[in-house]
Design a protein around this motif. Structure first.
Motif, PDB file in Angstrom:
ATOM      1  N   THR A 424       0.841  -1.193   0.000  1.00 39.26           N
ATOM      2  CA  THR A 424       0.000   0.000   0.000  1.00 39.26           C
ATOM      3  C   THR A 424       0.875   1.240   0.000  1.00 39.26           C
ATOM      4  OG1 THR A 424      -0.196   0.109   2.393  1.00 39.26           O
ATOM      5  CG2 THR A 424      -1.793  -1.245   1.231  1.00 39.26           C
ATOM      6  N   THR A 425       0.231   2.364  -0.261  1.00 39.47           N
ATOM      7  CA  THR A 425       0.983   3.577  -0.560  1.00 39.47           C
ATOM      8  C   THR A 425       0.627   4.738   0.358  1.00 39.47           C
ATOM      9  OG1 THR A 425      -0.678   4.332  -2.130  1.00 39.47           O
ATOM     10  CG2 THR A 425       0.999   2.870  -3.000  1.00 39.47           C
ATOM     11  N   GLY A 426      -0.126   4.461   1.410  1.00 39.83           N
ATOM     12  CA  GLY A 426      -0.550   5.536   2.313  1.00 39.83           C
ATOM     13  C   GLY A 426       0.634   6.107   3.082  1.00 39.83           C
ATOM     14  N   ASN A 427       0.661   7.441   3.232  1.00 42.09           N
ATOM     15  CA  ASN A 427       1.759   8.069   3.976  1.00 42.09           C
ATOM     16  C   ASN A 427       1.346   8.348   5.419  1.00 42.09           C
ATOM     17  OD1 ASN A 427       0.533  10.766   4.158  1.00 42.09           O
ATOM     18  ND2 ASN A 427       0.721  10.723   1.923  1.00 42.09           N
ATOM     19  N   LYS A 428       2.299   8.782   6.215  1.00 42.39           N
ATOM     20  CA  LYS A 428       2.067   8.985   7.650  1.00 42.39           C
ATOM     21  C   LYS A 428       1.055  10.103   7.924  1.00 42.39           C
ATOM     22  CE  LYS A 428       4.702   9.333  12.002  1.00 42.39           C
ATOM     23  NZ  LYS A 428       6.067   9.381  12.600  1.00 42.39           N
ATOM     24  N   SER A 429       1.053  11.130   7.080  1.00 42.94           N
ATOM     25  CA  SER A 429       0.102  12.231   7.271  1.00 42.94           C
ATOM     26  C   SER A 429      -1.329  11.717   7.126  1.00 42.94           C
ATOM     27  CB  SER A 429       0.359  13.345   6.257  1.00 42.94           C
ATOM     28  OG  SER A 429       1.720  13.694   6.215  1.00 42.94           O
ATOM     29  N   GLU A 430      -1.573  10.960   6.040  1.00 46.09           N
ATOM     30  CA  GLU A 430      -2.908  10.395   5.798  1.00 46.09           C
ATOM     31  C   GLU A 430      -3.336   9.464   6.919  1.00 46.09           C
ATOM     32  OE1 GLU A 430      -2.643   9.909   0.894  1.00 46.09           O
ATOM     33  OE2 GLU A 430      -2.811   8.145   2.195  1.00 46.09           O
ATOM     34  N   LEU A 431      -2.395   8.591   7.295  1.00 48.36           N
ATOM     35  CA  LEU A 431      -2.713   7.592   8.312  1.00 48.36           C
ATOM     36  C   LEU A 431      -2.978   8.278   9.655  1.00 48.36           C
ATOM     37  CD1 LEU A 431      -2.845   4.485   8.298  1.00 48.36           C
ATOM     38  CD2 LEU A 431      -0.577   4.501   9.353  1.00 48.36           C
ATOM     39  N   ALA A 432      -2.270   9.368   9.883  1.00 53.35           N
ATOM     40  CA  ALA A 432      -2.438  10.094  11.146  1.00 53.35           C
ATOM     41  C   ALA A 432      -3.850  10.652  11.273  1.00 53.35           C
ATOM     42  CB  ALA A 432      -1.411  11.221  11.245  1.00 53.35           C
ATOM     43  N   VAL A 433      -4.337  11.278  10.202  1.00 56.59           N
ATOM     44  CA  VAL A 433      -5.633  11.961  10.296  1.00 56.59           C
ATOM     45  C   VAL A 433      -6.784  11.108   9.754  1.00 56.59           C
ATOM     46  CG1 VAL A 433      -4.596  14.248  10.250  1.00 56.59           C
ATOM     47  CG2 VAL A 433      -5.288  13.177   8.085  1.00 56.59           C
TER      48      VAL A 433
END
Lengths: 573, 573
Positions: A424-433
């Motif tokens: 998967t390609t989700g980044n930390k910013s996305e996962l955080a919020v």
């Protein structure tokens, strides 16, 4: 280089309840050697595979001896791999370890310092054994057991209480394991007992900037106590952790005599002049890595080792035409080779022409398999199934999530059919919020950018592009405003603050563990801080079901940040 | 009942570095009272909501005082809730706790013993404060910090090193917190210092049979040291844990004087006759719960509190006509009421007529909303999307997973649209061996039967049916062979051993942590044991992405069983 295989030269005493003291008889019966060569076995040892790890140790020991080494040092707990987690609770552990240690006993003419879990009637210890010519000459138990961050060592280990020193070829060697050296007292205690050199076994996981911290610490410790230090680190990926090597030999004056490359297996030799108690420094120091370079390499190694050790023949990545999947694709190709990477573009109504062009361009430039699989039929079928229940209710994020989940189902079906791991390609910013869809874009076995903030994604993409004459990521991917393309003209910044601002708040809240007021005091807008914190707290349930990904920060999601799902902590009470 | 509000009557000494000793001045200046009444505040305190918890303490203290109590005892860490996990690392914790404690200071005429996290320059402690008439009379720091199983207390807390005793109304009270009492030395130390009665604050999570263990331990400790014990437990669900109450007052002869109900909030009063140092035992003991009954109640409370505290208005459950979803539906209705439970049956080609009938019968008997949503269109759309990529390859488990994932997408879409929490129905046996589809039947926020083996599912279904004249689960659901109905004539036992055998192996491997050889030595078929262990180890990645569910066993999946994903441990090396 002189070699002395007389056992009487090696003495150690670590009876369980007394502090040992070295023999002061410095090779009285022998011609005094004037050099001792240490081999630092910076190598990857697999969690759980005790017999394979013992085999590897044998090979490395023989190789080191043949190259003239007197002593070979393995990383912390190398015989079992690190971190073994609840494998340490297995009843058969003790027997397996004993067999493996005895299988090492036929190695002659080199002292082996082996990290292993020691189980006896006093407890379970994180230990180092001194093996020489078929005899276990002594063992040291780690005294400081980290139980913070990613570490759970007090779940498994009892605290060692003794110093261990042993004499070899006229020098007195003191042993320490990882955390022991970050504390002040263990090396001070060894110095007081007359140690000439410290050997430190480590399994120190990568964080951005960690190698600088290690060097600073080693320089401080060696200079303060006027004692050289041989610091051996593990290397390779294990689930969400990457051990980045960079083993170090520090002189008694605090200078660095040798430094092994980062992220690579290396058997590094370092020769101590016994008379001066200094190391020869003939080897050239490796290049210092830039922040982007070390982050990128950690991401490559983390993915590579997870995929290879899990036995997958390749990985499958959904390309969106955006920067996250573009960077993920680069990392996958660098980790596994283009022939093991399969890219799929899954366009729908809101996918722009630019996205299609850019996804194809990325795949072409990296020479990976590329398939376009439009998801109209899947989405239509799902919506048709739901229509009687939705009863003409207006569209909302439900319909956006359906698109994302249709893509998740397609990728998982391809994975099931052809045996590739979905990354998967989700980044930390996305996962955080929580700006992501559970079972949609979050569906997969490994999230390459899980610990990489969106602003770091941009930096890494530019870094990767600079490595080749022709940028592998089209410039337009980096410059266009990010969008999930789940509705017409959608932009990430319709729902979120600018990533620069968002990442600033997130770094303070997550990585620095600062509270609402402290973040506001740093100059961020109070409402935006409150909104961001709320989004982070409310997304804990999503993160709990997210795939693992490589830790590169000082506070990664996962075992390092443990929050309740039901959490009534509020910003202002 | 006599009451004495003279502060001079309450003395405590717990200076940080010396062992405290109680005053021996037993109310010399007062008419000696002959009774002290303890209130055991078995109540639910929310993790993180410090000010609400303080408010609740105030109300309970006033209520207890009005009922004649002299001392009120709250559960372990009640002011912050348990387990708070990384909330304990928040910089503002200390300030919030201080405010909350001072907000309790206007409560007059009752001694409050409050569990709270204590932060000072010595460290962070799991503590109990003695509050009386606006003064903090002393505090005790927990000495034994569990760091096994579900517990991570050494991640947060420093070890207390002192005994704390205080005199009140002629008796000397000693404080202990949870694990302290399971160890032998803390109570022995208090006894040696002349304690008359032990007050123990607890947050002890439910496990099947745990209350019997608690009573056995309390009987042993009180009898051995000839000292009565007031044991207060928390109650209510927090994520995967349920605190089951059952607070206990043990006499000095080891007999149980009072026992509070399980799983319920209760302010229980117990009066000590100071002269005889025994408790009056006028209250009737609650019924002892059967194993099935306590398991069932734990599952109800765990689901109820997760749903309510997460703010969901209802839950959505996919019914298959099988026993897992039938039992899950019962638990949901008992937890939340029928009006908050929404059942959806999602038939496909392989769904039998019996399943449709039984699903409808279950929903009707429990009076919940019931919808039938055939998934033909969704599956067809997905298969059509995949057809060009699959290129006529023969059907395999991929196609089965597509059905399961289509159902997952439908449920999640209904959840998104209408705001209900999707609860999943997978049992511990399935989750152990990976007999489930990630993002399919595993999609949802809470897995009600996550820690319930299939054979226990049958027991609980029969138990639930016995509670009413008309069984709520049709008998046929219990007696027919289980099937996932993902292909024609499929049965679970085509892929798995009989559940009796499978659960036998799984219980030894997971709950008892036994190894391959030890399980074979118990009489199980060697090949079947090997195959089962391999399935368990290979399914770790699925479990890592699974929703939480209530722990009822001594080794639940989740924070209690921590295994690496890349794990090369083999059964025979």
């Amino acid at each position: 280089m002189s070699k002395d295989t007389d056992n009487s030269n090696l003495t150690a005493d670590n009876s369980a309840n007394t502090t040992s003291s070295p023999s002061n008889d410095r090779s009285a019966n022998n011609v005094a050697p004037n050099e001792v060569t240490f081999a630092l076995a910076q190598s990857h040892f697999l969690v759980g595979d005790i017999s394979a790890n013992a085999d590897k140790m044998r090979q490395l020991a023989i190789q080191a001896r043949d190259q003239g080494a007197d002593v070979i040092v393995f990383p912390e707990l190398a015989l079992l791999g690190y971190p073994p987690q609840d494998l340490l609770l297995r009843p058969s552990l003790s027997g397996r370890i004993k067999s493996a240690l005895s299988a090492l006993s036929d190695i002659q003419d080199i002292v082996m310092i082996v990290g292993y879990p020691h189980v006896d009637h006093h407890g379970t210890f994180n230990s180092a054994a001194i093996l020489h010519n078929g005899h276990q000459k002594g063992f040291y138990h780690k005294q400081f057991l980290p139980n913070y961050g990613v570490f759970d060592e007090r779940r498994y280990f009892d605290k060692g209480r003794n110093q261990v020193l042993f004499d070899y070829k006229g020098i007195t060697i003191g042993l320490l394991i990882c955390e022991d050296l970050w504390e002040k007292s263990p090396i001070a205690d060894l110095k007081q007992q007359g140690v000439d050199i410290i050997v430190s076994l480590n399994a120190s996981p990568f964080e951005t900037g960690k190698q600088d911290m290690r060097k600073t610490m080693l320089t401080q410790r060696s200079r303060e106590h006027k004692v050289p230090i041989v610091y051996v680190n593990a290397v390779g990926g294990q689930d969400d952790l990457v051990f980045d090597g960079g083993s170090i030999v520090a002189q008694a004056d605090g200078s660095i005599a040798h430094e092994a490359p980062r992220f690579l297996d290396q058997l590094m030799l370092a020769t101590l002049n016994v008379d001066s108690n200094t190391f020869n420094t003939q080897e050239k120091a490796p290049l210092t890595l830039s922040r982007e370079s070390e982050m990128y390499q950690a991401l490559v190694v983390g993915l590579r080792d997870y995929v290879n050790h899990s036995g997958f023949g390749g990985v499958l990545v959904g390309l969106s035409g955006g920067i996250d999947s573009a960077l993920t694709l680069c990392i996958a190709v660098d980790a596994l080779g283009a022939d093991k990477v399969y890219a799929v573009m899954m366009p729908y109504e809101f996918t722009s022409k630019i996205s299609l062009e850019d996804a194809q361009a990325q795949a072409r430039r990296l020479n990976v398999s590329y398939t376009v699989c439009p998801i109209f039929d899947a989405v239509e079928g799902i919506r048709h199934t739901l229509a009687p229940l939705f009863n003409k209710s207006p569209a909302d994020t439900t319909e956006e999530n359906i698109q994302a989940r249709a893509r998740g189902v397609i990728l998982m079906a391809l994975s099931n059919k052809f045996g590739h791991l979905v990354i998967t390609t989700g980044n930390k910013s996305e996962l955080a919020v929580g700006y992501s869809t559970l079972y949609g874009d979050m569906a997969g076995g490994f999230d390459v950018l899980k610990d990489v903030y969106k602003s770091q994604v941009y930096n890494l993409a530019s870094y990767r592009n600079r490595l080749e004459d022709t940028p592998v990521i089209p410039e337009r991917v980096i410059t266009r405003p990010p969008s999930a393309e789940l509705r017409p003209d959608q932009k990430d910044q319709d729902s979120l603050p600018d990533y620069e601002v968002l990442d600033g708040i997130l770094t303070l809240y997550i990585d620095e563990d600062m509270g609402y007021q402290a973040i506001v005091d740093k100059g961020f807008d109070a409402d935006m801080v409150a909104k961001t914190i709320k989004m982070v707290d409310n997304s804990e349930y999503k993160r709990r079901q997210s795939p693992i990904g490589t830790k590169i920060s000082q506070r990664a999601f996962g075992r390092e940040r443990r929050y309740p799902l039901v959490n009534k902590w509020s910003i202002n009470s």
